[in-house]
Design a protein around this motif. Structure first.
Motif, PDB file in Angstrom:
ATOM      1  N   ASP A  33       0.755  -1.263  -0.069  1.00  0.00           N
ATOM      2  CA  ASP A  33      -0.089  -0.047  -0.050  1.00  0.00           C
ATOM      3  C   ASP A  33       0.932   1.209  -0.033  1.00  0.00           C
ATOM      4  OD1 ASP A  33      -2.190   1.762   0.345  1.00  0.00           O
ATOM      5  OD2 ASP A  33      -2.488   1.103   2.203  1.00  0.00           O
ATOM      6  N   ASP A  34       1.372   1.581  -1.264  1.00  0.00           N
ATOM      7  CA  ASP A  34       2.157   2.778  -1.133  1.00  0.00           C
ATOM      8  C   ASP A  34       1.828   3.679  -2.559  1.00  0.00           C
ATOM      9  OD1 ASP A  34       3.218   1.334  -3.554  1.00  0.00           O
ATOM     10  OD2 ASP A  34       4.900   0.737  -2.647  1.00  0.00           O
ATOM     11  N   ASP A  35       2.606   4.414  -3.066  1.00  0.00           N
ATOM     12  CA  ASP A  35       2.333   5.372  -4.355  1.00  0.00           C
ATOM     13  C   ASP A  35       2.743   4.543  -5.444  1.00  0.00           C
ATOM     14  OD1 ASP A  35       5.008   5.046  -4.324  1.00  0.00           O
ATOM     15  OD2 ASP A  35       5.241   7.452  -4.221  1.00  0.00           O
ATOM     16  N   ARG A  42       1.937   2.376  -8.875  1.00  0.00           N
ATOM     17  CA  ARG A  42       0.354   2.318  -9.761  1.00  0.00           C
ATOM     18  C   ARG A  42       0.495   1.103 -10.679  1.00  0.00           C
ATOM     19  NH1 ARG A  42      -0.871   5.286  -6.677  1.00  0.00           N
ATOM     20  NH2 ARG A  42      -1.092   7.605  -6.931  1.00  0.00           N
ATOM     21  N   SER A  72      -4.179   2.883  -7.944  1.00  0.00           N
ATOM     22  CA  SER A  72      -3.174   2.744  -6.847  1.00  0.00           C
ATOM     23  C   SER A  72      -3.520   1.266  -6.336  1.00  0.00           C
ATOM     24  CB  SER A  72      -3.640   3.839  -5.814  1.00  0.00           C
ATOM     25  OG  SER A  72      -4.793   3.647  -5.216  1.00  0.00           O
ATOM     26  N   PRO A  73      -2.572   0.872  -5.540  1.00  0.00           N
ATOM     27  CA  PRO A  73      -2.879  -0.233  -4.919  1.00  0.00           C
ATOM     28  C   PRO A  73      -4.126  -0.510  -4.196  1.00  0.00           C
ATOM     29  CG  PRO A  73      -0.571  -0.114  -4.512  1.00  0.00           C
ATOM     30  CD  PRO A  73      -1.289   1.450  -5.102  1.00  0.00           C
ATOM     31  N   ARG A  74      -4.448   0.443  -3.327  1.00  0.00           N
ATOM     32  CA  ARG A  74      -5.578   0.675  -2.558  1.00  0.00           C
ATOM     33  C   ARG A  74      -7.019   0.775  -3.328  1.00  0.00           C
ATOM     34  NH1 ARG A  74      -6.970   1.294   2.728  1.00  0.00           N
ATOM     35  NH2 ARG A  74      -4.591   1.782   3.077  1.00  0.00           N
ATOM     36  N   GLU A  75      -6.812   1.452  -4.428  1.00  0.00           N
ATOM     37  CA  GLU A  75      -7.919   1.506  -5.561  1.00  0.00           C
ATOM     38  C   GLU A  75      -8.040   0.093  -6.217  1.00  0.00           C
ATOM     39  OE1 GLU A  75      -7.811   5.850  -7.423  1.00  0.00           O
ATOM     40  OE2 GLU A  75      -6.296   4.732  -7.949  1.00  0.00           O
ATOM     41  N   GLN A 124      -7.300  -3.040  -4.780  1.00  0.00           N
ATOM     42  CA  GLN A 124      -7.860  -3.700  -3.884  1.00  0.00           C
ATOM     43  C   GLN A 124      -9.524  -3.237  -3.941  1.00  0.00           C
ATOM     44  OE1 GLN A 124      -7.639  -3.230   0.127  1.00  0.00           O
ATOM     45  NE2 GLN A 124      -7.556  -5.356   0.484  1.00  0.00           N
ATOM     46  N   LEU A 125      -9.892  -2.247  -3.857  1.00  0.00           N
ATOM     47  CA  LEU A 125     -11.283  -1.888  -3.919  1.00  0.00           C
ATOM     48  C   LEU A 125     -11.958  -2.590  -5.348  1.00  0.00           C
ATOM     49  CD1 LEU A 125     -11.453   1.765  -2.537  1.00  0.00           C
ATOM     50  CD2 LEU A 125     -12.166  -0.330  -1.227  1.00  0.00           C
ATOM     51  N   LEU A 177      -3.466  -6.245   0.807  1.00  0.00           N
ATOM     52  CA  LEU A 177      -2.482  -5.039   0.950  1.00  0.00           C
ATOM     53  C   LEU A 177      -1.635  -5.315   2.097  1.00  0.00           C
ATOM     54  CD1 LEU A 177      -4.610  -1.788   0.264  1.00  0.00           C
ATOM     55  CD2 LEU A 177      -3.171  -3.059  -1.311  1.00  0.00           C
ATOM     56  N   LYS A 182       1.367  -3.390   4.327  1.00  0.00           N
ATOM     57  CA  LYS A 182       1.848  -1.855   4.893  1.00  0.00           C
ATOM     58  C   LYS A 182       3.232  -1.631   4.323  1.00  0.00           C
ATOM     59  CE  LYS A 182       3.727  -2.993   9.193  1.00  0.00           C
ATOM     60  NZ  LYS A 182       4.021  -2.735  10.813  1.00  0.00           N
TER      61      LYS A 182
END
Length: 191
Positions: free
Chosen positions: A125-127, A129, A169-172, A174-175, A182, A184
């Motif tokens: 979960d970082d910056d 792409r 992004s990794p978070r997007e 995952q969603l 993810l 950390k």
């Protein structure tokens, strides 16, 4: 412990059945594709329970896809490399054991396809792409190469990645179901 003799990746197979391929460079050359395929042949030949992991090189990229130089040469050579990559993606999709891509960094074009061909995708979960940027360069995604995306992702994700050049992004990711978990940081990812 078995260790493969390769130049562009490291491959280990433990007595417990854990196989790990670590890409040693940021992208996929013809040699890398062939060595990856050879490592999968070894893995598939081993008896007993097995689990397979793919990791990128140290740094900020999981895999940058097929080297752009591949497309600067002859059309025949480029098509040949694309065919070999398609075959590799197919091998991963049919692999006889569970697999996971440990994504510590960017996954671009063929790198995202490579990750998608695994059963599970775990990203830091970082910056970084995740992007399919073939259209940006006037290229389409051949159906055979898109097999991983077609098999794993929802129609809206496939459309957004392949036609709208979505940058996730990794978070997007995952969603949207592109990434399963993810971590950390890289240390947590590699545990």
């Amino acid at each position: 412990m078995y260790t493969g003799d390769f130049e562009t990746l490291s491959y280990t197979f433990s007595p417990e059945g854990l196989a790990v391929i670590r890409l040693l460079g940021p992208g996929l050359s013809r040699q890398t594709i062939r060595e990856f395929s050879d490592a999968l042949e070894h893995l598939d030949s081993m008896p007993g329970p097995r689990f397979f992991l793919t990791c990128g090189p140290e740094g900020s990229i999981f895999c940058g896809g097929i080297h752009l130089a591949t497309f600067m040469g002859s059309h025949t050579d480029a098509c040949s490399v694309l065919g070999e990559f398609s075959f590799l993606v197919g091998k991963l999709l049919r692999l006889g054991c569970p697999s996971a891509a440990l994504m510590s960094g960017h996954a671009v074009a063929g790198g995202l396809m490579l990750a998608a061909a695994h059963d599970f995708r775990v990203a830091v979960d970082d910056d970084s792409r995740l992007i399919m940027n073939e259209l940006k360069y006037g290229m389409g995604v051949p159906r055979s190469m898109a097999a991983a995306l077609l098999a794993k992702f929802s129609p809206s994700v496939k459309r957004d990645l392949m036609l709208r050049l979505a940058v996730l992004s990794p978070r997007e990711a995952q969603l949207r179901g592109v990434v399963d978990l993810l971590a950390k940081d890289r240390d947590e990812l590699m545990r």
